[in-house]
Design an enzyme around this catalytic site. Structure first.
Site, PDB file in Angstrom:
ATOM      1  N   LYS A  65     -36.032   3.574 -11.350  1.00 53.01           N
ATOM      2  CA  LYS A  65     -34.953   3.578 -12.346  1.00 53.01           C
ATOM      3  C   LYS A  65     -33.610   3.646 -11.612  1.00 53.01           C
ATOM      4  O   LYS A  65     -33.471   4.381 -10.631  1.00 53.01           O
ATOM      5  CB  LYS A  65     -35.126   4.786 -13.271  1.00 53.01           C
ATOM      6  CG  LYS A  65     -34.128   4.833 -14.432  1.00 53.01           C
ATOM      7  CD  LYS A  65     -34.432   6.016 -15.347  1.00 53.01           C
ATOM      8  CE  LYS A  65     -33.499   6.099 -16.534  1.00 53.01           C
ATOM      9  NZ  LYS A  65     -33.806   7.244 -17.423  1.00 53.01           N
ATOM     10  N   SER A 140     -34.361   6.106 -22.220  1.00 52.30           N
ATOM     11  CA  SER A 140     -33.521   5.240 -21.437  1.00 52.30           C
ATOM     12  C   SER A 140     -34.206   4.540 -20.269  1.00 52.30           C
ATOM     13  O   SER A 140     -33.666   3.608 -19.706  1.00 52.30           O
ATOM     14  CB  SER A 140     -32.342   6.061 -20.906  1.00 52.30           C
ATOM     15  OG  SER A 140     -32.799   7.053 -20.007  1.00 52.30           O
ATOM     16  N   SER A 164     -36.760  10.244 -22.218  1.00 52.53           N
ATOM     17  CA  SER A 164     -36.539   8.919 -21.621  1.00 52.53           C
ATOM     18  C   SER A 164     -37.658   8.356 -20.761  1.00 52.53           C
ATOM     19  O   SER A 164     -37.615   7.189 -20.405  1.00 52.53           O
ATOM     20  CB  SER A 164     -35.254   8.927 -20.797  1.00 52.53           C
ATOM     21  OG  SER A 164     -34.162   8.769 -21.672  1.00 52.53           O
TER      22      SER A 164
END
Ligand code: GLN
Length: 472
Positions: A65, A140, A164
């Site tokens: 990420k 996210s 997330s």
């Protein structure tokens, strides 16, 4: 296959890169592809494998990420503020993976600064759900979840402040674990809400998840909130028998407005756990749960408003240069560098922390946080784990909630109480409604990752939801 040399890491890495080039034009999950670095690491991994010096992750491609610092590799947080930021150091999790000889194939798209539930808040581009390209992948960590589901990587890392990792794992039908707060070092993770943030794996199944947790967990003197407990071998707890385990089903997580198919699938999945030997109590109550969303949206923005003060155009990141006036430079830097949701959070947090409001909002929220934590403690005197849906709905349409932040926030009602209490929780595939994924969340006691991995593993041994793949 890597260990028996049927396949080389270079071949595997090339296959993954080839898959990225095929599906990326449709799903848009990856921000930066580090193909040169990946092939270099793959060659090194092949040497380790040939020498019999491999760990289980040696030579296996991973996607990170884009809020974890990677030395020499752009780390954008999907924000204009950090669009060209190249960190001079690696996050601890990256160091740990590199010590295992992994292959880093790139950085994945996310909601800007990890604020969001759909990856639509990325300042770079929108990521699509591989099960239906007109829908969101969750967020996210949407890019990481999509890449695992779509075969663009073997596994990925995400971060979870209020859901997330778990919510996009649920929306994309992959396995996603948020470890206990303090289990994995946050050093080098771009801070959003420091008392809630935690890094964890997104994988194809629970066994992979245990392997990745083995590699990234552990005390780190550079993160003062990381905890000096020994790290077990998480694969040792993976046995398919749930006899003797007590599971509670908290009724407040079956919220009003929940989609009927989701509730049905989750109740059926919990029935499966009962069949596998667990004792299930179907009506448990955690009465403060309805306040968790409000508590989260005071504490998380408060911490964010402090953490994001560092983006002033002076130290690093975007810097507005077209003026001689310092205040104008600061203002324009932040005006241009941050997107709408990030600004909204900074304003909410600054408000909640200001003189005159601090006691009424921030301090009150911290008190309710303690109540929420105490209710979990009480429940865990009786149960080994709690099971809930990961989200109240299946993935929604792209654009459906962008203009309605409150609706968007509701998408995390089932996941954010867990961050408020600092607990570990995993989301695993538990069914489909009209071809769209449904995730089940298993919540554990602090530092009892082994228990939730065991339950999740037993479920995956007895079902094949996690084996289904989207046709892209
Ligand atoms: N969706 C939640 C938020 O927007 C959680 C995000 C996260 O876990 N990083 O804050």
């Amino acid at each position: 296959m890597l260990v028996s040399r049927q396949l080389s890491s270079v071949e595997l890495t090339k296959a993954v890169l080839e898959r990225i080039s095929q599906v990326e034009p449709k799903v848009h999950a990856v921000v930066t592809i580090t193909d040169e670095l990946a092939l270099r690491q793959a060659e090194k991994a092949d040497e380790l494998l040939a020498a019999g010096d491999a760990t289980p992750l040696t030579g296996v491609p991973v996607l990170i990420k884009d809020n974890m610092c990677t030395k020499g590799v752009r780390t954008t947080c999907s924000s204009r503020m950090l669009e060209n930021f190249v960190p001079p150091y690696d996050a601890t999790v990256i160091e740990k993976l590199n010590d295992c000889g992994v292959v880093i194939i790139g950085k994945s798209n996310m909601d800007e600064f990890a604020m969001g539930s759909s990856t639509e808040n990325s300042a770079l581009f929108v990521t699509c759900n591989p099960w239906d390209l007109s829908r969101v992948p969750g967020g996210s960590s949407g890019g990481s979840a999509v890449a695992v589901a779509g075969g663009e990587t073997i596994y990925a890392l995400g971060s979870d402040t209020g859901g997330s990792i778990r919510q996009p794992a649920g929306f994309c039908s992959v396995t996603g674990l948020k470890p206990t707060y303090g289990r994995v070092s946050r050093y080098g993770l771009v801070a959003f809400a420091s008392s809630l943030d935690q890094i964890g794996p997104l994988t194809r199944d629970v066994h992979d998840c245990a392997l990745v947790l083995n590699a990234i967990a552990g005390y780190d003197p550079r993160d003062s909130t990381s905890v000096p407990y020994p790290t077990p071998d998480y694969t040792q707890c993976l046995t398919p028998d749930l006899k003797g385990l007590k599971i509670g089903v908290p009724r407040e997580y079956f919220v009003e407005g929940m989609q009927a198919e989701v509730e049905k699938a989750i109740r059926a999945a919990i029935g499966k756990l009962e069949e596998l030997g667990a004792t299930v109590e179907w009506e448990v109550s955690l009465p403060s749960t309805p306040y968790a969303l409000a508590v989260y949206y005071i504490i998380a923005p408060s911490e964010a408003s402090a953490n994001l003060a560092r983006y002033d155009g002076v130290k690093y990141g975007f810097s507005y240069q077209d003026t001689d006036n310092m205040w104008e430079a600061l203002e324009k830097t932040r005006q241009y560098g941050f997107g709408a949701e990030v600004k909204r959070r900074i304003m909410l947090g600054t408000y909640a922390l200001s003189a005159g409001y601090y006691d009424a909002w921030y301090v009150k929220a911290q008190k309710v946080r303690t109540l929420i934590r105490q209710e979990f403690d009480q429940a865990f005197e009786k149960f080994d784990a709690l099971v809930t849906p990961t989200s109240p709905t299946v993935p929604f349409k792209i654009g459906e909630k962008v203009d309605d932040p409150l609706q968007m926030y509701l998408s995390d009602v089932c996941t954010l109480p867990i961050n408020i209490a600092g607990l570990p929780a995993i989301s695993i595939p538990a069914g489909f409604a009209d071809g769209l994924p449904i995730g089940m969340q298993i919540i554990g006691k602090p530092f009892a990752e082994e228990t939730i991995l065991k339950i999740a593993y037993a479920f995956q041994q007895a079902t094949d939801w996690h084996k289904r793949k989207p046709q892209i």
